[in-house]
Every structure is written in structure tokens, then in C-alpha cells.
Design an enzyme around this catalytic site. Structure first.
Site, PDB file in Angstrom:
ATOM      1  N   CYS A 115       0.710  -1.268  -0.053  1.00  0.00           N
ATOM      2  CA  CYS A 115       0.140  -0.014  -0.063  1.00  0.00           C
ATOM      3  C   CYS A 115       0.711   1.123   0.050  1.00  0.00           C
ATOM      4  O   CYS A 115       0.189   2.340  -0.334  1.00  0.00           O
ATOM      5  CB  CYS A 115      -1.016  -0.206   1.212  1.00  0.00           C
ATOM      6  SG  CYS A 115      -2.241  -1.216   0.907  1.00  0.00           S
ATOM      7  N   HIS A 255      -3.690   7.100   2.380  1.00  0.00           N
ATOM      8  CA  HIS A 255      -4.068   5.885   1.946  1.00  0.00           C
ATOM      9  C   HIS A 255      -5.325   5.567   2.389  1.00  0.00           C
ATOM     10  O   HIS A 255      -5.962   5.595   3.615  1.00  0.00           O
ATOM     11  CB  HIS A 255      -2.982   4.784   2.374  1.00  0.00           C
ATOM     12  CG  HIS A 255      -3.273   3.380   1.869  1.00  0.00           C
ATOM     13  ND1 HIS A 255      -3.759   2.946   0.853  1.00  0.00           N
ATOM     14  CD2 HIS A 255      -3.313   2.205   2.917  1.00  0.00           C
ATOM     15  CE1 HIS A 255      -3.885   1.702   0.677  1.00  0.00           C
ATOM     16  NE2 HIS A 255      -3.893   1.168   1.933  1.00  0.00           N
ATOM     17  N   ASN A 285     -10.105  -0.253  -0.783  1.00  0.00           N
ATOM     18  CA  ASN A 285      -8.688   0.017  -0.775  1.00  0.00           C
ATOM     19  C   ASN A 285      -8.236  -0.657  -2.008  1.00  0.00           C
ATOM     20  O   ASN A 285      -8.146  -1.999  -2.214  1.00  0.00           O
ATOM     21  CB  ASN A 285      -8.207  -0.823   0.448  1.00  0.00           C
ATOM     22  CG  ASN A 285      -6.689  -0.777   0.676  1.00  0.00           C
ATOM     23  OD1 ASN A 285      -5.853  -0.476  -0.385  1.00  0.00           O
ATOM     24  ND2 ASN A 285      -6.223  -1.197   1.921  1.00  0.00           N
TER      25      ASN A 285
END
Ligand code: UT7
Length: 330
Positions: A115, A255, A285
Site C-alpha cells: 500500500c 492511503h 482499498n
């Protein structure tokens, strides 16, 4: 001649058309829209259907970026793809993407930092501009998380989605672009978020497939604790290093893993909600895709000279923050 910085001069993005809603997930696993919304902030995510891969999404994002900036893909000198879902182990997704868009003069490679991949790639790509080696570097964050998702595991399948975003980096002598970054990693975190099989440790076999070891595993609670602390910590660190007060920051680009992690970070930075980019409700996500997809969604609101802080935390563990001075008005 002034110091050369790497300015972001264009943004592109792509999300697949298919929308996987919480209502649909309620039919697939033992979950509820209420649980997903209150625990994560996610309402829906996009899923790439058909015979398509990460490079296809990345290619669309880069094509859009080139069109916006009015350049040909042949002008790109270097292209980096941050991803944990490459089309195949090799050749790299970046090589394939360049071929698909006709970026014949670029050298290209993939970068893996889960990520935090886009942040790592942004810093890496910027260094080629800062050194004077290149004048046009493209940084892509792209993941087809649905390819490694177990749609019987409610702990993970409700979170992740597919998407890609890209930015163009060009030299700037007025101080716009990447001003500073703080990047960190701690491999002892590998036990809490991983895809076990398919690599050299555990090559694919009937057993690995039968036991679901090619899917993402996440010990959510543990990752959550590390993410909350570290993303906030590193964001505070980048503010301190650059003597930025909350009122100096126009946007936080966090994020998109969990709304609660985003809130912890913005609270630590003293930022009101209206300065925080959020699109987790519609994309979930997308791993390396989240940060450039935020820039893509909010591009029109960004103004030349805006101070923005990007922050991420992910598998590895990897985490970091970057301070960018926005270079243009849309
Ligand atoms: O992007 C990379 C980095 N990743 C992250 O930052 C993710 C970090 N982690 C998280 O965001 C959260 O931990 C999750 C969203 C993954 C989970 O939320 P949580 O509040 O930590 O829930 P939990 O795992 O502690 O589970 C709480 C309860 C459990 O039931 P019991 O043991 O209390 O009876 C779970 O079994 O919720 C249950 N549960 C669910 N219930 C309905 C877990 N998943 C679900 C679900 N629907 N989808």
C-alpha cells in the site's frame, strides 16, 4: 540555475465499470452493510472483469495523463509501476504497460511496497528528475486486488478493490513538486499481511491452491494498530521536518484503508475533515492505487502552490509520507 525538483504536471486514473456493493457482499459472505460502513467507511468497490490485468488499468491511466498534458507516450523516458498484483511474475507489468501504450523510448520496472508502493515509486521517480537524468518520468500505482481475493473470507474481501492512477513528473526550478519524503519499512510485519504462496518460498502446487494460500491474508486488528500509530507518526514527522503547521497544509492525501485510520492521521496533524481527500466509500482499498486515485478525483480542487501531504501504511510493513507543493491549476 535553481535546484531541480520533480513536479507533478498531470494526473490520470482508471477504475473498472463493475461496482461491487455492500449489498452484493451480504449475499456472498456473513456480513452487513452496517458493519462494513461503520468499521471501514466503504460502500462499494470496483472490480475488473474479463480477461484484463493490472497493466490494462495502468495503461488507461497513463493514456489519460498523456492526453491531458498533450504529450505522446514516446516522450516518456522512464515508467515505474507500483503493484502487488503484477500481470505475471515476469516480465514486469511496467514493461507490458509500456508496450500497450507505445511508450517505446521508456525503460520501465515494477516496484513492490504494497500500500506504500506509490509513495516509494514517487520518491524513486523524483530522484531521476532531481539528478537531471530524465525530464519525463511516469509513476503508476495499480492493483487488481480482486485477483488475489478470497470472496469467502469476510475479513478481507469487503475491503479491497481494483483501480489505477498515474502521475507525470517533470523538472521544475521554482520549488514545485516533491519537497521531502520519509519512507520506512519493517519486514517483521510480514506475519500480519501477506500472500503466502506463488513466490520462491512456496511455489504454486495443488496443495497451495486447495488451501487458499494464493489469497491475501490479513490479521486486521494487528495491522490496524500499527497503521493508526505509524501513519499518524510519519505524517507528524514530515510536518516537523518542514516546519509545516496545520494551517499551512491544503490537503492530506491518505492511503484509503480504513476511515478510522485516516481520521487518526488527520487528527494528529490538526487538519479539519474538509482538507482530507477521501474516496474509500466508492473504491475501497486499491492498495498502490489509492493515492493517485485521490489526486485524480480531487485534481480540480487543487491549486498551484498548495502544500499537500501524502501518507500511507501497508504490507511489509511499509509506510511513509511525502510533502508535495502542487504545481498547476487545472
Ligand atoms: O491497506 C493495508 C493496510 N491495511 C489496513 O490498514 C487495514 C487495517 N485493519 C482494519 O482496517 C480493520 O482491522 C478491519 C476493517 C480489517 C477489521 O475491523 P476491526 O474493527 O479490527 O474488526 P475485528 O477484526 O476486530 O473483528 C471484530 C468482529 C469479529 O467478531 P468477534 O470476534 O468480535 O465476534 C469478527 O469476526 O467482527 C467480525 N468480522 C465481521 N463481521 C461482519 C470481521 N469481518 C467482518 C465482516 N462482517 N466483514
Amino acid at each position: 540555475m535553481g535546484k531541480i525538483t520533480a513536479a507533478i504536471t498531470a494526473v490520470g486514473g482508471y477504475v473498472p465499470d463493475y461496482i461491487l456493493t455492500n449489498a452484493e457482499l451480504e449475499k456472498m459472505v456473513d456480513t452487513t452493510d452496517e458493519w462494513i460502513t461503520t468499521r471501514t467507511g466503504i460502500k462499494e468497490r470496483r472490480i475488473l472483469k474479463g480477461d484484463l490485468a493490472t497493466s490494462d488499468m495502468g495503461a488507461e491511466a497513463v493514456k489519460e495523463l498523456c492526453k491531458k498534458r498533450g504529450i505522446s507516450p514516446e516522450e516518456i523516458e522512464c515508467l515505474i509501476v507500483a503493484t502487488v498484483t503484477p500481470d505475471m511474475p515476469f516480465p514486469s507489468t511496467a514493461n507490458i504497460l509500456c508496450d500497450k501504450i507505445g511508450a517505446k523510448n521508456a525503460w520501465s520496472f515494477d516496484l513492490g511496497a504494497a500500500c506504500s508502493g506509490f509513495l516509494y515509486a514517487l520518491s524513486t521517480g523524483a530522484s531521476f528528475i532531481e539528478s537531471g537524468k530524465h525530464k519525463k518520468v511516469v509513476v503508476v500505482g495499480a492493483d487488481k486486488m480482486s485477483a488475489i481475493m478470497n470472496y469467502k473470507d469476510r475479513a478481507t474481501c469487503i475491503i479491497f478493490g481494483d483501480g489505477a492512477g498515474a502521475v507525470l513528473l517533470e523538472p521544475n526550478e521554482e520549488g514545485f513538486g516533491l519537497v521531502d519524503s520519509v519512507l520506512k519499512s519493517d519486514g517483521s510485519g510480514r506475519n500480519f499481511l501477506y500472500q503466502l504462496a506463488g513466490g520462491s518460498l512456496m511455489p504454486a502446487s495443488h496443495e497451495t491452491v486447495d488451501s487458499g494460500k494464493h489469497y491475501v491474508f490479513q490479521e486486521g486488528k494487528t495491522v490496524f494498530k500499527f497503521a493508526v500509530t505509524n501513519m499518524a507518526e510519519v505524517s507528524a514527522e514530515i510536518m516537523e521536518r518542514n516546519k509545516l503547521k496545520s494551517e499551512d497544509i491544503a490537503w492530506l492525501v491518505p492511503h484509503q484503508a480504513n476511515l478510522r485510520i485516516i481520521s487518526a492521521t488527520s487528527e494528529r496533524m490538526g487538519l479539519p475533515d474538509e482538507k482530507v481527500m477521501i474516496n474509500i466509500q466508492k473504491y475501497g482499498n486499491t492498495t498502490a492505487g489509492t493515492l493517485p486515485l485521490c489526486l485524480w478525483d480531487y485534481e480540480k480542487k487543487l491549486k498551484k502552490g498548495d502544500n499537500i501531504v501524502l501518507a500511507a501504511f501497508g504490507g511489509g510493513f511499509t509506510w511513509g509520507a511525502a510533502y508535495v507543493k502542487w504545481a498547476y491549476n487545472s
